[in-house]
Design a protein around this motif. Structure first.
Motif, short mmCIF file in Angstrom:
data_model
loop_
_atom_site.label_atom_id
_atom_site.label_comp_id
_atom_site.label_asym_id
_atom_site.label_seq_id
_atom_site.Cartn_x
_atom_site.Cartn_y
_atom_site.Cartn_z
N SER A 448 -5.11 -22.78 -46.99
CA SER A 448 -3.74 -22.49 -47.42
C SER A 448 -3.54 -22.92 -48.86
CB SER A 448 -2.72 -23.24 -46.54
OG SER A 448 -2.79 -22.81 -45.20
N ILE A 449 -2.56 -22.29 -49.52
CA ILE A 449 -2.15 -22.70 -50.86
C ILE A 449 -0.64 -22.86 -50.86
CG2 ILE A 449 -2.08 -20.27 -51.68
CD1 ILE A 449 -2.89 -21.42 -54.46
N HIS A 450 -0.16 -23.98 -51.42
CA HIS A 450 1.27 -24.27 -51.49
C HIS A 450 1.74 -24.22 -52.94
CE1 HIS A 450 0.96 -26.90 -47.58
NE2 HIS A 450 0.76 -25.61 -47.36
N HIS A 451 3.00 -23.98 -53.10
CA HIS A 451 3.62 -24.08 -54.43
C HIS A 451 3.44 -25.51 -54.93
CE1 HIS A 451 6.67 -24.20 -57.59
NE2 HIS A 451 6.65 -22.86 -57.56
N LYS A 486 3.11 -21.97 -41.26
CA LYS A 486 4.02 -21.08 -42.00
C LYS A 486 4.41 -21.64 -43.36
CE LYS A 486 4.00 -18.27 -38.52
NZ LYS A 486 3.23 -17.01 -38.60
N LYS A 487 3.60 -22.53 -43.88
CA LYS A 487 3.86 -23.10 -45.20
C LYS A 487 2.93 -22.41 -46.20
CE LYS A 487 4.40 -27.58 -45.70
NZ LYS A 487 5.81 -27.73 -46.07
N GLY A 488 3.49 -22.01 -47.34
CA GLY A 488 2.67 -21.39 -48.37
C GLY A 488 2.02 -20.12 -47.85
N TYR A 489 0.83 -19.84 -48.38
CA TYR A 489 0.12 -18.62 -48.02
C TYR A 489 -1.34 -18.92 -47.69
CZ TYR A 489 4.11 -16.69 -50.61
OH TYR A 489 5.37 -16.40 -51.05
#
Length: 772
Positions: A448-451, A486-489
């Motif tokens: 995953s990648i987060h802001h 469901k966090k980030g992409y």
């Protein structure tokens, strides 16, 4: 693995020499000395008739809607035709005991087609399904609990839902094995039939992003044995040069040999200072709450809760574990700050030459490890009469716990920490672990990648804003695929590689003592994606290859022993070890396992020194015991295929000691399958479970060193109730497990209840392990 030679061959253009061309018959018959196969051209119903058997073997039931047959061609035992309105070419070929089936879709690239085949229905000859659900499951067709379990799951992805791309049918006097030659974009759905049995259908989606759109199966008859389908799949891999042995892996990465005989341990409590590093809590607390310059600086940086806890400790010689942990945590946070050192405050504290060198340098010139080291040495200098030396600090990853392991005879361990920060905080412990012969390394992930400004983020999901905006996997509808929880992409592995190299290289460069193993979450779990991004489009095959490429890069560039979650078949040629095959994640989303008022509550991620979700022992719900642990339904399918290729154990959420009503049965399974246990430990937990761990290790480790790199060559049920089982490892060792409570006699052996007996073939040596 499926991107290599065999898969390239399987998508090559086939050529048929036409002997019979023209109108298609309603039924085509292919026949040889092994069996006869009848194929209904309109409905694709397929039935087989083995030689010297009076019972038909249904391979697939009839299905409507395939359309008119055209361009029919038959050449001996090969037949093909087109279904024009679906732009499909169908091809069957009978070779010895195997039937090859292939569907080719040649519609325009913008179109998607969903094809269902085979459809497996109940029949008189069908007894059970043999399924590679995690390690392997034996599913009687009329078992109501299994019918509900499988039918209620919905569609099963064949790369994530199956550990290997095959399944088997147990028939009256033989088995039938289906191997997916294209494991991508497939789903299996089970359904309860009107006669209280279990049916199964397999669907493939031809997606527009593939240049070659093919779906196929390799179907074979086999012996009447529960692991015959796994043997068929292993043979198929070997025939197509898709199998890499553990011996070959050791030749390439010699440190992988340390996995043989090793127990797998996740270590907790990685902060700089642990409660065990303070030798006089009351004196330390009294002085921290005093009026010295150094105490005043630290006191002003502490929150109200930490100050209250320090006062409580100062007033009592018997402060609680909870309070001591909280203060240790608060002090550790102070010691991680780059500005902890204020020259004006430390003028009266004598320091060592090492400390002098560190404080003489500019903060900005220090690495993270050097900042931690400087601050810990300073704190020790100020309060040395109340503390151990910083070289000994730590809880899970600490010299003191490692020495306990060694003193108790645990001389081979794989040690995992939840963050590479633990290596920066405790480099002396990392060096000590390697000196003791252990493998030690961090958890890492590129899933995953987060802001960059995401709240409640985790370090592995942090890269930069540019990658966040451009690197997400894109769904077919143009939306970005949401990440874990469901966090980030979800991050495209095609664009992540430079970031992988930058992260790993940076960590390795900063470590005073390097890790020698690396764990990459998710990459071998089987969750693969089609990416419809304009800048980094990918099929599931591309996604898989990119994941394997980064695992290989870490392994080869830094000479690391590499592991990942799951261990799905496509990763087996690359990985050294995998977590989640023997027992997978259980009950994900089950409210009873998340509710604090439930007896099955698994716990949360607190405290960080020993997260309850891993360490708290709880009972497991009966339905999960039934499907995941009950020896009536367990099969070592993965071990039959890959025991001499990949070392597998449990998922970290289902460790060997987590579910207290499964510990004994799981220990028997571990030893019968010759796979290592997995524990979550810190100083307190090792003290609790030391006797059991030592007992299990004394039996498992020497045996695994001898046969851990050998093939599991057989598995049998020895008793009618399936509670006495046997595995075989070449011509070296037979292992017998008695899951029942009564004594069982087999040939010249007496197998006690709830016990394992290992017998060395030819040597006559026998060893016994009992769980009760």
């Amino acid at each position: 693995m499926f991107g290599s030679r065999f898969y390239i061959l399987s998508i090559g253009i086939f050529f048929l020499t036409a002997i019979n061309v023209g109108a298609a018959p309603e039924t085509v018959r292919l026949s040889n000395g092994v069996w006869t196969v009848d194929i209904a051209t309109q409905s694709l119903a397929v039935n087989a008739y083995p030689v010297e058997s009076e019972t038909a073997v249904p391979i697939s039931g009839a299905q409507p809607g395939f359309g008119d047959v055209a361009e029919f061609v038959q050449d001996n035992n090969t037949v093909s035709w087109r279904i024009a309105d679906q732009f499909l070419t169908v091809r069957f070929e009978l070779i010895d005991e195997s039937l090859s089936v292939e569907f080719v879709h040649d519609k325009q690239k913008s179109d998607t087609l969903r094809l269902t085949w085979p459809a497996i229905e109940d029949s008189e000859s069908l007894r059970a399904y043999i399924l590679p659900l995690f390690e392997g499951s034996y599913v009687p067709k009329d078992d109501i609990k299994w019918q509900d379990f499988l039918s209620e799951r919905g569609p099963i992805n064949t790369t994530a839902g199956l550990s290997m791309p095959f399944w088997g049918l147990e028939l009256t006097d033989r088995t039938l094995t289906y191997i997916l030659t294209n494991p991508f974009n497939n789903q299996i759905r089970f359904n309860k039939t009107a006669v209280a049995s279990l049916g199964m259908e397999v669907s493939h989606t031809f997606t527009p992003n593939w240049e070659q759109r093919r779906y196929g199966l390799h179907i074979s008859l086999g012996a009447a044995a529960p692991v015959a389908p796994a043997k068929q799949y292993r043979r198929w891999l070997q025939q197509n040069a898709e199998f890499v042995s553990f011996t070959e892996k050791i030749e390439k990465t010699p440190a992988a040999e340390k996995l043989l005989g090793a127990v797998h341990v996740y270590l907790w409590g990685g902060k700089l200072l642990s409660q065990y590093d303070v030798t006089d809590w009351q004196t330390l607390a009294t002085r921290l709450s005093g009026d010295s310059k150094i105490a005043t600086q630290m006191w002003t940086q502490l929150n109200a809760e930490a100050r209250k806890a320090i006062r409580e400790i100062a007033q009592s010689a018997h402060a609680s574990k909870y309070v001591r942990r909280g203060v240790s945590r608060a002090i550790s946070e102070q010691l991680e700050k780059p500005d902890f050192y204020n020259p004006t405050l430390w003028t009266e504290i004598p320091v060592t030459s090492e400390t002098e060198k560190l404080i003489s340098r500019d903060d900005r010139a220090l690495s993270l490890t050097e900042v931690y080291r400087r601050n810990c040495l300073l704190f020790y200098a100020a309060f040395s009469d109340t503390l151990r030396h910083p070289d000994e600090w730590g809880d899970g990853l600490s010299v003191k716990l490692l020495e306990q392991f060694a003193e108790n005879g645990l001389d081979r361990l794989w040690l995992g920490v939840d963050s590479w920060q633990d290596g920066f905080r405790h480099p002396v412990a990392v060096a000590k672990a390697k000196a003791l012969g252990y493998l030690v390394g961090p958890y890492d992930s590129y899933h995953s990648i987060h802001h960059p400004n995401e709240r409640d983020t985790w370090e592995t999901a942090q890269f930069d804003l540019s990658l966040y905006e451009s690197g997400a996997i894109v769904n077919a509808d143009g939306t970005k695929s949401r990440g874990f929880k469901k966090k980030g992409y979800h991050l495209s592995p095609l664009v992540a590689q430079p970031y992988v190299e930058n992260r790993v290289n940076s960590i390795v460069e900063q470590l005073p003592s390097n890790f020698n193993t690396w764990f990459i979450d998710c990459d071998a779990y089987g969750e693969l994606y089609d990416d419809y991004s304009a800048s980094h489009p990918a099929t599931q095959l591309d996604d898989m290859n990119a994941r394997l490429a980064r695992i290989s890069w870490i392994r080869d560039t830094h000479n690391m022993v590499v592991g990942s979650e799951g261990g799905a078949a496509y990763s087996a040629a690359t990985l050294h070890f995998a977590h989640g095959m023997t027992v997978p994640v259980i009950g994900w989303g089950d409210p009873d396992m998340k509710s604090k008022t439930s007896p099955y509550y698994v716990g949360g991620y607190w405290p960080p020194e020993g997260p309850a979700i891993h360490i708290k022992q709880v009972p497991l719900k009966p339905n999960y015991l039934y499907h995941y642990y009950d020896p009536h339904f367990r099969l070592p399918l993965y071990q039959i295929v890959f025991h001499d290729s990949v070392i597998t154990t449990h998922h970290w959420g289902s460790g060997s000691l987590k579910f207290k009503n499964a510990i004994g049965t799981l220990a028997l399974l571990e030893l019968l399958y010759n796979v290592p246990p997995l524990y979550h430990l810190n100083i307190e937990e090792f003290s609790k479970h030391k006797a059991w761990i030592k007992k299990h290790y004394a039996f498992f480790s020497p045996l695994h060193r001898q046969i851990g790199g050998q093939a599991m060559t057989d598995f049998q049920w020895l008793s009618e109730d399936k509670l006495v089982q046997r595995t075989e490892f070449g011509d070296t060792v037979e292992i017998f497990a008695n899951f029942g409570t009564g004594v069982f006699g087999y040939e010249d052996l007496i197998i006690p209840g709830r016990s394992i007996v290992a017998k060395w073939i030819g040597a006559g040596k026998i060893e016994v392990f009992s769980v009760e």
